[in-house]
Motif scaffolding. Structure first.
Motif, PDB file in Angstrom:
ATOM      1  N   LYS A 267       3.853   1.557  -1.204  1.00  0.00           N
ATOM      2  CA  LYS A 267       4.443   1.682  -2.535  1.00  0.00           C
ATOM      3  C   LYS A 267       3.424   2.254  -3.519  1.00  0.00           C
ATOM      4  O   LYS A 267       3.769   3.096  -4.357  1.00  0.00           O
ATOM      5  N   LEU A 268       2.169   1.842  -3.412  1.00  0.00           N
ATOM      6  CA  LEU A 268       1.120   2.386  -4.277  1.00  0.00           C
ATOM      7  C   LEU A 268       0.942   3.888  -4.053  1.00  0.00           C
ATOM      8  O   LEU A 268       0.815   4.661  -5.000  1.00  0.00           O
TER       9      LEU A 268
ATOM     10  N   ILE B  28       0.838  -1.203   0.000  1.00  0.00           N
ATOM     11  CA  ILE B  28       0.000   0.000   0.000  1.00  0.00           C
ATOM     12  C   ILE B  28       0.874   1.254   0.000  1.00  0.00           C
ATOM     13  O   ILE B  28       0.609   2.217  -0.715  1.00  0.00           O
TER      14      ILE B  28
ATOM     15  N   TRP C 239       1.616   6.981  -6.631  1.00  0.00           N
ATOM     16  CA  TRP C 239       0.523   7.896  -6.967  1.00  0.00           C
ATOM     17  C   TRP C 239       0.902   9.342  -6.666  1.00  0.00           C
ATOM     18  O   TRP C 239       0.570  10.257  -7.414  1.00  0.00           O
TER      19      TRP C 239
END
Length: 70
Positions: free
Chosen positions: A29-30, A27, A34
């Motif tokens: 890394k996401l 999460i 973003w």
């Protein structure tokens, strides 16, 4: 916190500790992919920012701090 975020937290909490760590790192890394500079805001954050800007608070740069309390 949004319903989906709370649901995601509950789901992650059901995992074994090692998998919780993996899910957390994934999460993170996401989110960094973003918004690597942490400058974007969610719709909820944008609403709170707008409310704060329109709340009547005074910017600290507009305060004569040398005269406060005199």
């Amino acid at each position: 916190m949004s319903t989906i975020a709370m649901d995601a937290a509950r789901l992650i909490d059901m995992l074994p500790e090692q998998d919780q760590s993996f899910a957390y790192e994934f999460i993170k890394k996401l989110i960094l992919a973003w918004d690597p500079d942490f400058t974007k805001v969610t719709p909820e954050e944008a609403k709170k920012l707008e409310e704060a800007e329109n709340s009547g608070f005074v910017d600290d740069d507009d305060v004569d701090w040398d005269s406060v309390g005199i």
